[in-house]
Design a protein around this motif. Structure first.
Motif, PDB file in Angstrom:
ATOM      1  N   ASP A  76      -4.989 -14.518  -8.591  1.00 10.81           N
ATOM      2  CA  ASP A  76      -5.825 -13.417  -8.127  1.00 10.81           C
ATOM      3  C   ASP A  76      -6.861 -13.073  -9.193  1.00 10.81           C
ATOM      4  N   GLU A  77      -8.060 -13.518  -8.984  1.00 11.20           N
ATOM      5  CA  GLU A  77      -9.184 -13.227  -9.890  1.00 11.20           C
ATOM      6  C   GLU A  77      -8.860 -13.519 -11.348  1.00 11.20           C
ATOM      7  N   THR A  78      -8.224 -14.649 -11.559  1.00 11.97           N
ATOM      8  CA  THR A  78      -7.887 -15.024 -12.927  1.00 11.97           C
ATOM      9  C   THR A  78      -9.150 -15.260 -13.747  1.00 11.97           C
ATOM     10  N   GLY A 120     -14.232 -12.936  -0.761  1.00  6.73           N
ATOM     11  CA  GLY A 120     -14.398 -11.840   0.197  1.00  6.73           C
ATOM     12  C   GLY A 120     -14.792 -10.573  -0.503  1.00  6.73           C
ATOM     13  N   PRO A 121     -15.421  -9.658   0.213  1.00  9.19           N
ATOM     14  CA  PRO A 121     -15.891  -8.417  -0.410  1.00  9.19           C
ATOM     15  C   PRO A 121     -14.743  -7.604  -1.024  1.00  9.19           C
ATOM     16  N   ASN A 122     -15.086  -6.740  -1.936  1.00 10.04           N
ATOM     17  CA  ASN A 122     -14.094  -5.834  -2.537  1.00 10.04           C
ATOM     18  C   ASN A 122     -13.396  -5.057  -1.428  1.00 10.04           C
ATOM     19  N   GLY A 123     -12.103  -4.914  -1.583  1.00 10.34           N
ATOM     20  CA  GLY A 123     -11.354  -4.088  -0.631  1.00 10.34           C
ATOM     21  C   GLY A 123     -11.037  -4.790   0.674  1.00 10.34           C
ATOM     22  N   SER A 124     -11.289  -6.096   0.746  1.00 11.60           N
ATOM     23  CA  SER A 124     -11.057  -6.780   2.024  1.00 11.60           C
ATOM     24  C   SER A 124      -9.584  -7.127   2.241  1.00 11.60           C
ATOM     25  N   GLY A 125      -8.780  -7.064   1.183  1.00 12.93           N
ATOM     26  CA  GLY A 125      -7.344  -7.277   1.365  1.00 12.93           C
ATOM     27  C   GLY A 125      -6.777  -8.493   0.641  1.00 12.93           C
ATOM     28  N   LYS A 126      -7.568  -9.081  -0.239  1.00 15.77           N
ATOM     29  CA  LYS A 126      -7.128 -10.306  -0.919  1.00 15.77           C
ATOM     30  C   LYS A 126      -5.909 -10.053  -1.813  1.00 15.77           C
ATOM     31  N   SER A 127      -6.009  -9.019  -2.677  1.00 12.73           N
ATOM     32  CA  SER A 127      -4.869  -8.719  -3.562  1.00 12.73           C
ATOM     33  C   SER A 127      -3.662  -8.281  -2.755  1.00 12.73           C
ATOM     34  N   THR A 128      -3.923  -7.496  -1.723  1.00 19.94           N
ATOM     35  CA  THR A 128      -2.817  -7.043  -0.877  1.00 19.94           C
ATOM     36  C   THR A 128      -2.044  -8.244  -0.332  1.00 19.94           C
ATOM     37  N   MET A 129      -2.780  -9.246   0.128  1.00 17.66           N
ATOM     38  CA  MET A 129      -2.111 -10.433   0.657  1.00 17.66           C
ATOM     39  C   MET A 129      -1.256 -11.097  -0.435  1.00 17.66           C
ATOM     40  N   ASP A 164      -0.359   5.438   7.509  1.00 18.66           N
ATOM     41  CA  ASP A 164      -0.699   4.515   8.580  1.00 18.66           C
ATOM     42  C   ASP A 164      -2.054   3.882   8.338  1.00 18.66           C
ATOM     43  N   LYS A 165      -2.145   3.143   7.231  1.00 22.94           N
ATOM     44  CA  LYS A 165      -3.432   2.521   6.939  1.00 22.94           C
ATOM     45  C   LYS A 165      -3.283   1.009   7.006  1.00 22.94           C
ATOM     46  N   PRO A 166      -3.784   0.391   8.083  1.00 29.42           N
ATOM     47  CA  PRO A 166      -3.679  -1.066   8.179  1.00 29.42           C
ATOM     48  C   PRO A 166      -4.607  -1.716   7.160  1.00 29.42           C
ATOM     49  N   ILE A 167      -4.120  -2.740   6.471  1.00 29.43           N
ATOM     50  CA  ILE A 167      -4.947  -3.433   5.480  1.00 29.43           C
ATOM     51  C   ILE A 167      -5.167  -4.884   5.881  1.00 29.43           C
ATOM     52  N   LEU A 168      -4.083  -5.567   6.211  1.00 23.83           N
ATOM     53  CA  LEU A 168      -4.245  -6.929   6.734  1.00 23.83           C
ATOM     54  C   LEU A 168      -4.117  -6.855   8.254  1.00 23.83           C
ATOM     55  N   THR A 223     -11.157 -15.535  -5.802  1.00 24.42           N
ATOM     56  CA  THR A 223     -12.225 -15.361  -6.786  1.00 24.42           C
ATOM     57  C   THR A 223     -13.471 -14.767  -6.143  1.00 24.42           C
ATOM     58  N   HIS A 224     -14.297 -14.184  -6.971  1.00 24.04           N
ATOM     59  CA  HIS A 224     -15.589 -13.693  -6.491  1.00 24.04           C
ATOM     60  C   HIS A 224     -16.717 -14.651  -6.864  1.00 24.04           C
ATOM     61  N   TYR A 225     -16.425 -15.615  -7.748  1.00 22.97           N
ATOM     62  CA  TYR A 225     -17.522 -16.382  -8.314  1.00 22.97           C
ATOM     63  C   TYR A 225     -17.388 -17.871  -8.083  1.00 22.97           C
ATOM     64  N   PHE A 237      -1.463 -12.301 -11.739  1.00 20.22           N
ATOM     65  CA  PHE A 237      -1.917 -10.967 -11.327  1.00 20.22           C
ATOM     66  C   PHE A 237      -3.389 -10.724 -11.643  1.00 20.22           C
ATOM     67  N   GLN A 238      -4.035  -9.990 -10.755  1.00 17.55           N
ATOM     68  CA  GLN A 238      -5.401  -9.546 -11.042  1.00 17.55           C
ATOM     69  C   GLN A 238      -5.382  -8.632 -12.277  1.00 17.55           C
ATOM     70  N   TYR A 239      -4.358  -7.779 -12.342  1.00 13.86           N
ATOM     71  CA  TYR A 239      -4.193  -6.906 -13.503  1.00 13.86           C
ATOM     72  C   TYR A 239      -2.813  -7.133 -14.112  1.00 13.86           C
ATOM     73  N   LYS A 277       0.469  -2.890   6.697  1.00 13.53           N
ATOM     74  CA  LYS A 277      -0.070  -1.547   6.455  1.00 13.53           C
ATOM     75  C   LYS A 277       0.622  -0.959   5.237  1.00 13.53           C
ATOM     76  N   LEU A 278       0.063   0.115   4.739  1.00 13.20           N
ATOM     77  CA  LEU A 278       0.722   0.793   3.628  1.00 13.20           C
ATOM     78  C   LEU A 278       2.008   1.414   4.145  1.00 13.20           C
ATOM     79  N   GLU A 279       3.046   1.364   3.329  1.00 16.74           N
ATOM     80  CA  GLU A 279       4.328   1.904   3.757  1.00 16.74           C
ATOM     81  C   GLU A 279       4.249   3.420   3.964  1.00 16.74           C
ATOM     82  N   GLY A 294       5.874  -1.114  -1.203  1.00 21.17           N
ATOM     83  CA  GLY A 294       4.773  -0.227  -0.845  1.00 21.17           C
ATOM     84  C   GLY A 294       3.983  -0.692   0.368  1.00 21.17           C
ATOM     85  N   TYR A 295       4.294  -1.906   0.830  1.00 18.81           N
ATOM     86  CA  TYR A 295       3.595  -2.426   2.001  1.00 18.81           C
ATOM     87  C   TYR A 295       4.601  -2.683   3.122  1.00 18.81           C
ATOM     88  N   ALA A 296       4.164  -2.490   4.346  1.00 17.74           N
ATOM     89  CA  ALA A 296       5.030  -2.789   5.486  1.00 17.74           C
ATOM     90  C   ALA A 296       4.367  -3.856   6.342  1.00 17.74           C
TER      91      ALA A 296
HETATM   92  N1  LIG Z   1      -1.190   1.137  -2.622  1.00 16.86           N
HETATM   93  C1  LIG Z   1      -2.366   1.395  -2.003  1.00 16.86           C
HETATM   94  N2  LIG Z   1      -2.686   2.662  -1.702  1.00 16.86           N
HETATM   95  C2  LIG Z   1      -3.854   2.942  -1.073  1.00 16.86           C
HETATM   96  N3  LIG Z   1      -4.721   2.018  -0.705  1.00 16.86           N
HETATM   97  C3  LIG Z   1      -4.439   0.731  -0.957  1.00 16.86           C
HETATM   98  C4  LIG Z   1      -3.245   0.348  -1.630  1.00 16.86           C
HETATM   99  N4  LIG Z   1      -3.226  -0.982  -1.750  1.00 16.86           N
HETATM  100  C5  LIG Z   1      -4.375  -1.423  -1.192  1.00 16.86           C
HETATM  101  N5  LIG Z   1      -5.097  -0.394  -0.709  1.00 16.86           N
HETATM  102  C6  LIG Z   1      -6.382  -0.488  -0.022  1.00 16.86           C
HETATM  103  O1  LIG Z   1      -6.410  -1.653   0.761  1.00 16.86           O
HETATM  104  C7  LIG Z   1      -7.667  -2.266   0.726  1.00 16.86           C
HETATM  105  C8  LIG Z   1      -7.551  -3.701   0.234  1.00 16.86           C
HETATM  106  O2  LIG Z   1      -7.293  -3.692  -1.169  1.00 16.86           O
HETATM  107  P1  LIG Z   1      -7.128  -5.011  -2.038  1.00 16.86           P
HETATM  108  O3  LIG Z   1      -6.802  -4.625  -3.399  1.00 16.86           O
HETATM  109  O4  LIG Z   1      -6.188  -5.901  -1.335  1.00 16.86           O
HETATM  110  O5  LIG Z   1      -8.599  -5.598  -1.948  1.00 16.86           O
HETATM  111  P2  LIG Z   1      -9.209  -6.893  -2.646  1.00 16.86           P
HETATM  112  O6  LIG Z   1      -9.724  -7.732  -1.562  1.00 16.86           O
HETATM  113  O7  LIG Z   1      -8.237  -7.490  -3.560  1.00 16.86           O
HETATM  114  O8  LIG Z   1     -10.397  -6.231  -3.450  1.00 16.86           O
HETATM  115  P3  LIG Z   1     -11.056  -6.636  -4.876  1.00 16.86           P
HETATM  116  O9  LIG Z   1     -11.974  -7.765  -4.597  1.00 16.86           O
HETATM  117  O10 LIG Z   1     -11.812  -5.420  -5.259  1.00 16.86           O
HETATM  118  O11 LIG Z   1      -9.950  -6.968  -5.824  1.00 16.86           O
HETATM  119  C9  LIG Z   1      -8.551  -1.393  -0.137  1.00 16.86           C
HETATM  120  O12 LIG Z   1      -9.276  -0.529   0.692  1.00 16.86           O
HETATM  121  C10 LIG Z   1      -7.558  -0.634  -0.984  1.00 16.86           C
HETATM  122  O13 LIG Z   1      -8.075   0.609  -1.359  1.00 16.86           O
END
Ligand SMILES: Nc1ncnc2c1ncn2[C@@H]1O[C@H](COP(=O)(O)OP(=O)(O)OP(=O)(O)O)[C@@H](O)[C@H]1O
Ligand SMILES: [Mg+2]
Lengths: 433, 251
Positions: free
Chosen positions: B172-174, B36-45, B15-19, B204-206, B86-88, B10-12, B54-56
């Motif tokens: 990550d999305e190189t 996986g769809p945008n926002g599914s948590g790939k970069s977070t992982m 209380d927003k669980p991501i993975l 990757t998305h593609y 890095f994606q970015y 979750k975010l540190e 920033g993550y707990a």
């Molecule tokens: N530091 C943060 N603060 C707020 N929300 C965050 C943070 N980091 C991740 N999130 C949220 O967690 C979710 C997963 O984000 P993440 O970047 O991991 O997605 P992704 O699968 O990599 O998406 P994409 O395909 O668009 O790159 C998203 O809803 C994002 O908004």
């Protein structure tokens, strides 16, 4: 009214006390300049905390009759030691002839103030104290006037050609209680060129004035790493005047020092002249108090001139940084290009940076900009570096060097710039946890 | 090589669980892709694996060759052989690309008890790798990623990977933002590093990147979980039909 009077009385009393503790040299060719400077000083009185430009730095350390004790720095490896140069050494403000180089350099006349001032006639006569006398703008700088009146030692440098190696004024502190007053006077004749290195800690307490008069198309480079003694109090004034097409570049590195106040007064008087002044500061309050104050005043009084101020401070553990910088563009100083940036990198919440940037413009066809920022280490950049295997402390050091890079870029000579970078890298390396 | 077990993050700050229970294991020498769809948590992982603040982690484990990744500092994870493209990619003004790379390489060697590489050896190494990625010498002299185009930044990530020779590479999305030729260069760069002792996790998305880098396994991540895994055909299915059917299946 009553408060005003008692303030006035306090200033007069402190001024008298300061003078009572000193014996002033009579001087020969400098006699008039010294007398007038003494009058200026007496009239202005010592600076006090309530004076506008001393609001953020306490002048008391420079005003008390005798300095507090300050341990000397154990000099390991002096900076620029591998470079060719002509070295003039002052230990606790006293010239060290034995360890200094023979002061003969083609195109450059070098004399010591103490020796030259036995004669009534000298090339420096119209210059000694002149830029200081003109430099009490926009505020009085009484301690610079006191310096002109009281300095016994310093160097007089007249440059007529292109010096083929830098002149190096090297300061050393030996005594814990040395109270040093030095006055340097430099004149670059038309088309001349000189690089001046000024390094080290002059004394436990020091008041150093440097007047630099740059004639048409002459070029002056000044690189000043201010020594690493931790407890010293240092007040410097740099007064300069630029004629048409002249170039002036000054860079100062300050790492350590209880109290540093660097004032610069730059008068751009001739068309097409360029003045750059830069500072890189590293302060760690864990080593003792650290307070660093830059105060710059640049006057544009000619057409088509460029000025640039780049000041960067890295502060940690309660270190304090101050920047007060002003650009004045006088009526008629068209096509002026004035730039000023002051930035602090605070490595913790205890440190503090205060900035007062000012612009005063009376011409309409000018480009002037100023900016000031205070920030912390960029966490994203830090993570990026660490993710590549660079440990936190090394990554932080890299980011600090990168933060200071714009100021260091003001040093034109790449070899000397590399020496400065090496110096600050070793400072950072010593402070790794 | 890499084992992720029931990872909850979750975010540190909030209380927003991501993975929400990621299970994934990448064997030595294999290439896994994650879509996986945008926002599914790939970069977070990928960030959690490499140790970004920033993550707990609230539950679960992640190990590299049995070593607990989550207990290490980011630099220790790098020294252990983990690399994230890095994606970015981040711009670092004032730090030269070469200084950065050499500092990184020597820091990792030091951490592994190996001697530092000399300036000469390093130059030779980087020039060789840069050439195959068509990164010119002028780019190497510039500050890290400053003034680089999107595609140049991505190629620079692959250059770092080629120089550092990590054992577990997370990309990550190189491929995003790359033109067709640059994509081939990047894929060639990755393929050149493929080795029995080295693994890849390619986000990757593609499908196109996966034409060049043939994955052994494709995973689909949605809402913080791996919802299904399969062979390369899974990527083709996503390319054709999107995620709707796959999401419906698990719902
Ligand atoms: N530091 C943060 N603060 C707020 N929300 C965050 C943070 N980091 C991740 N999130 C949220 O967690 C979710 C997963 O984000 P993440 O970047 O991991 O997605 P992704 O699968 O990599 O998406 P994409 O395909 O668009 O790159 C998203 O809803 C994002 O908004
Ligand atoms: Mg992402």
């Amino acid at each position: 009214m009553a408060a005003g009077q008692s303030n006035l009385a306090a200033r007069a009393q402190t001024t008298d006390a300061r003078l009572a503790g000193m014996t002033l040299p009579r001087g020969a060719f400098t006699r008039n300049a010294r007398r007038e400077a003494l009058q200026r000083f007496t009239k202005m009185g010592v600076p006090m905390r309530r004076d506008e430009y001393w609001r953020w730095s306490d002048p008391a350390a420079f005003v008390t009759v005798s300095p507090g004790a300050a341990a000397a720095f154990r000099v390991d490896m002096p900076i620029f030691s591998d470079r060719e140069k002509l070295r003039l050494i002052f230990t606790d403000g006293v010239f060290d002839a034995e360890n200094s180089d023979d002061p003969t350099l083609a195109g450059v006349e070098i004399a010591r103030l103490s020796e030259a001032d036995e004669a009534d006639i000298h090339w420096a006569k119209p210059y000694y104290g002149a830029l200081e006398a003109a430099g009490h703008v926009p505020v009085a700088r009484p301690l610079a006037a006191l310096n002109t009146a009281a300095a016994r030692e310093g160097v007089l440098i007249r440059v007529t050609g292109k010096a083929d190696r830098p002149v190096h004024i090297s300061y050393r502190q030996a005594s814990e209680t040395s109270d040093v007053t030095l006055h340097h006077c430099i004149r670059l004749e038309e088309g001349a060129e000189l690089t001046l290195l000024e390094t080290g800690t002059p004394g436990a307490r020091a008041n150093v004035v440097m007047e630099v008069d740059v004639a048409e198309n002459a070029r002056f480079h000044h690189i000043r790493p201010q020594g690493r003694a931790l407890e010293r109090s240092l007040l410097t004034h740099l007064f300069t005047r630029l004629a048409g097409g002249a170039l002036f570049k000054s860079f100062t590195l300050t790492a350590n020092g209880r109290l540093t106040r660097n004032e610069a007064v730059i008068d751009i008087a001739g068309d097409g002249a360029t003045a750059h002044i830069a500072g890189a500061t590293l302060g760690d309050g864990a080593d003792g108090d650290f307070h660093h104050d830059d105060m710059v005043f640049i006057t544009h009084d000619a057409v088509g001139c460029e000025s640039r101020q780049v000041f960067k401070k890295v502060l940690k553990n309660g270190a304090q940084g101050v920047f007060q910088g002003k650009i004045l563009v006088k009526p008629g100083a068209q096509k002026t290009d004035g730039y000023q940036i002051s930035q602090a990198l605070l490595l913790d919440d205890d440190s503090q940076f205060l900035a007062k940037p000012e612009l005063e413009i009376y011409a309409d066809d000018v480009i002037c900009s100023h900016g000031s920022t205070t920030g912390a280490i960029d966490e994203t950049a830090l993570f990026y570096l660490r993710s590549r295997g660079i440990p936190r402390e090394d990554a932080t050091a890299l980011l600090i060097v990168s933060f200071l890079a714009d100021a260091i870029a003001e040093i034109e000579d790449e070899v000397l710039a590399a020496d400065v970078v090496a110096r600050l890298e070793s400072w950072l390396a010593r402070r790794k946890k | 090589m890499l084992n992720i077990n029931n990872l909850h993050v979750k975010l540190e700050e909030e209380d927003k669980p991501i993975l929400k229970g990621v299970n994934l294991s990448v064997e030595a020498g294999s290439v896994h892709a994650i879509m996986g769809p945008n926002g599914s948590g790939k970069s977070t992982m990928s960030y959690v694996l490499s140790g970004r603040d920033g993550y707990a982690v609230t539950e679960g484990t992640a190990t590299l060759d049995g070593a607990d990744l989550l207990a290490m500092e980011p630099e220790e994870r790098a020294a252990a052989g983990l690399f994230l493209a890095f994606q970015y990619p981040v711009e670092i003004p004032g730090v030269g690309n070469m200084t950065f790379l050499r500092t990184a390489l020597n820091a990792q060697r030091k951490a592994r008890g190996k001697p530092e590489v000399s300036a000469g050896e390093f130059l030779k190494l980087v020039r060789e790798k840069a050439k195959s990625l068509q990164i010119d010498a002028e780019m190497l002299k510039r500050p890290v990623n400053v003034g680089f185009s999107g595609g140049e930044k991505k190629r620079n990530e692959i250059l770092q990977m080629a120089v550092l020779e990590p054992r577990m590479c997370v990309l990550d999305e190189t491929d995003s933002g790359l033109d067709v030729d640059a994509m081939r260069l990047v894929a060639d760069g990755v393929n050149a590093l493929r080795d029995a002792g080295r693994s890849f996790l390619v986000i990757t998305h593609y499908q196109r990147l996966l034409d060049h880098i043939r994955p052994d396994v494709v995973h689909i991540m949605a809402d913080g979980r791996i919802i299904t895994s399969g062979g390369p055909e899974l990527a083709l299915e996503v390319e054709k039909n999107g995620y709707a059917d796959l999401l419906a299946e698990v719902a």
